[in-house]
Scaffold this motif. Structure first.
Motif, PDB file in Angstrom:
ATOM      1  N   THR A   1     118.976 -35.614  48.632  1.00 58.72           N
ATOM      2  CA  THR A   1     119.650 -34.350  48.349  1.00 58.72           C
ATOM      3  C   THR A   1     120.775 -34.555  47.336  1.00 58.72           C
ATOM      4  N   LEU A   2     121.579 -35.595  47.542  1.00 61.46           N
ATOM      5  CA  LEU A   2     122.676 -35.873  46.612  1.00 61.46           C
ATOM      6  C   LEU A   2     122.142 -36.263  45.235  1.00 61.46           C
ATOM      7  N   THR A   3     121.071 -37.044  45.195  1.00 60.01           N
ATOM      8  CA  THR A   3     120.491 -37.445  43.917  1.00 60.01           C
ATOM      9  C   THR A   3     119.939 -36.241  43.171  1.00 60.01           C
ATOM     10  N   ALA A   4     119.277 -35.343  43.888  1.00 52.46           N
ATOM     11  CA  ALA A   4     118.744 -34.124  43.256  1.00 52.46           C
ATOM     12  C   ALA A   4     119.891 -33.257  42.731  1.00 52.46           C
ATOM     13  N   ALA A   5     120.971 -33.162  43.502  1.00 49.98           N
ATOM     14  CA  ALA A   5     122.122 -32.368  43.060  1.00 49.98           C
ATOM     15  C   ALA A   5     122.785 -33.018  41.836  1.00 49.98           C
ATOM     16  N   GLN A   6     122.830 -34.340  41.801  1.00 54.41           N
ATOM     17  CA  GLN A   6     123.367 -35.023  40.628  1.00 54.41           C
ATOM     18  C   GLN A   6     122.486 -34.768  39.410  1.00 54.41           C
ATOM     19  N   ALA A   7     121.173 -34.873  39.591  1.00 56.69           N
ATOM     20  CA  ALA A   7     120.247 -34.645  38.482  1.00 56.69           C
ATOM     21  C   ALA A   7     120.364 -33.214  37.970  1.00 56.69           C
ATOM     22  N   ALA A   8     120.674 -32.262  38.860  1.00 59.35           N
ATOM     23  CA  ALA A   8     120.840 -30.862  38.465  1.00 59.35           C
ATOM     24  C   ALA A   8     122.217 -30.596  37.865  1.00 59.35           C
ATOM     25  N   GLY A   9     123.122 -31.575  37.977  1.00 55.21           N
ATOM     26  CA  GLY A   9     124.465 -31.405  37.418  1.00 55.21           C
ATOM     27  C   GLY A   9     125.415 -30.632  38.304  1.00 55.21           C
ATOM     28  N   THR A  10     125.080 -30.480  39.581  1.00 54.99           N
ATOM     29  CA  THR A  10     125.949 -29.705  40.474  1.00 54.99           C
ATOM     30  C   THR A  10     126.859 -30.582  41.330  1.00 54.99           C
ATOM     31  N   VAL A  11     126.583 -31.889  41.401  1.00 54.74           N
ATOM     32  CA  VAL A  11     127.396 -32.795  42.215  1.00 54.74           C
ATOM     33  C   VAL A  11     127.671 -34.067  41.427  1.00 54.74           C
ATOM     34  N   ARG A  12     128.862 -34.553  41.601  1.00 53.97           N
ATOM     35  CA  ARG A  12     129.270 -35.832  41.037  1.00 53.97           C
ATOM     36  C   ARG A  12     129.719 -36.711  42.198  1.00 53.97           C
ATOM     37  N   LEU A  13     129.306 -37.967  42.198  1.00 54.40           N
ATOM     38  CA  LEU A  13     129.730 -38.885  43.252  1.00 54.40           C
ATOM     39  C   LEU A  13     130.911 -39.711  42.781  1.00 54.40           C
ATOM     40  N   GLU A  14     131.862 -39.869  43.669  1.00 52.27           N
ATOM     41  CA  GLU A  14     132.935 -40.839  43.476  1.00 52.27           C
ATOM     42  C   GLU A  14     132.663 -41.926  44.501  1.00 52.27           C
ATOM     43  N   LEU A  15     132.288 -43.084  44.021  1.00 50.73           N
ATOM     44  CA  LEU A  15     131.866 -44.167  44.901  1.00 50.73           C
ATOM     45  C   LEU A  15     132.919 -45.260  44.958  1.00 50.73           C
ATOM     46  N   TYR A  16     133.324 -45.575  46.166  1.00 46.95           N
ATOM     47  CA  TYR A  16     134.194 -46.713  46.416  1.00 46.95           C
ATOM     48  C   TYR A  16     133.341 -47.779  47.100  1.00 46.95           C
ATOM     49  N   PRO A  17     132.846 -48.777  46.339  1.00 46.85           N
ATOM     50  CA  PRO A  17     132.057 -49.841  46.971  1.00 46.85           C
ATOM     51  C   PRO A  17     132.940 -50.665  47.908  1.00 46.85           C
ATOM     52  N   MET A  18     132.510 -50.798  49.139  1.00 48.95           N
ATOM     53  CA  MET A  18     133.265 -51.522  50.159  1.00 48.95           C
ATOM     54  C   MET A  18     132.552 -52.838  50.467  1.00 48.95           C
ATOM     55  N   ALA A  19     133.257 -53.752  51.088  1.00 51.82           N
ATOM     56  CA  ALA A  19     132.677 -55.044  51.465  1.00 51.82           C
ATOM     57  C   ALA A  19     133.243 -55.457  52.814  1.00 51.82           C
TER      58      ALA A  19
END
Length: 166
Positions: free
Chosen positions: A108-126
């Motif tokens: 769902t998030l990937t489809a929304a990104q591809a449509a330009g309606t959502v942007r992810l802010e990713l904080y990679p954790m370890a």
């Protein structure tokens, strides 16, 4: 005659007792063999999951990415800068719960990104293991090189693999 009956009864009781001991032994041996097969299968499955060849994510081809500037303490921003909504994610690429989240909501998030309606802010954790650090570092390198989004999807498609810095 009573003595012969008693002897026959004693022999029958001894034979029955011996049969019960054989049955118990057979049951114990069968149970131990079952547990060993189950444990061996579990170890084999975990070994396969951790050492299999990486696979591509089904959604990686649906997104495009551009090189990103990576700055300490700042999220990796994946998706169109003009997207009206932002989803902030704190994820460890080895975390099974993060992988469950990606399995459920990733398409769902990937489809929304591809449509330009959502942007992810990713904080990679370890926080799971040493492989988490390597995966987070690799994600930052991939983002800088311009294929962050497909790499992100690939990391979760292969979250059980043990990554190294190499």
């Amino acid at each position: 005659m009573s003595g012969a009956r008693d002897q026959a009864r004693d022999r029958l009781a001894a034979a029955q007792a011996a049969q019960r001991r054989r049955d118990r032994r057979l049951l114990v041996v069968g149970a131990v063999a079952f547990v060993l097969v189950l444990v061996g299968a579990g170890i084999g499955f975990q070994s396969w999951r951790a050492h299999r060849a990486p696979s591509a994510s089904a959604y990686a081809a649906t997104v495009t990415a551009a090189p990103l500037a990576v700055t300490d303490g700042q999220p990796l921003r994946l998706g169109a800068a003009s997207a009206p909504a932002t989803v902030t994610l704190y994820e460890d690429f080895h975390c099974p719960h993060c992988a469950d989240f990606e399995d459920e909501f990733g398409p769902t998030l990937t489809a929304a990104q591809a449509a330009g309606t959502v942007r992810l802010e990713l904080y990679p954790m370890a926080f799971i293991d040493d492989g988490s650090h390597a995966a987070a570092n690799a994600m930052a390198c991939a983002a800088e090189a311009g294929f962050g989004q497909p790499y992100y999807l690939g990391l979760f498609a292969n979250h059980t693999l043990q990554w190294s810095d190499q």
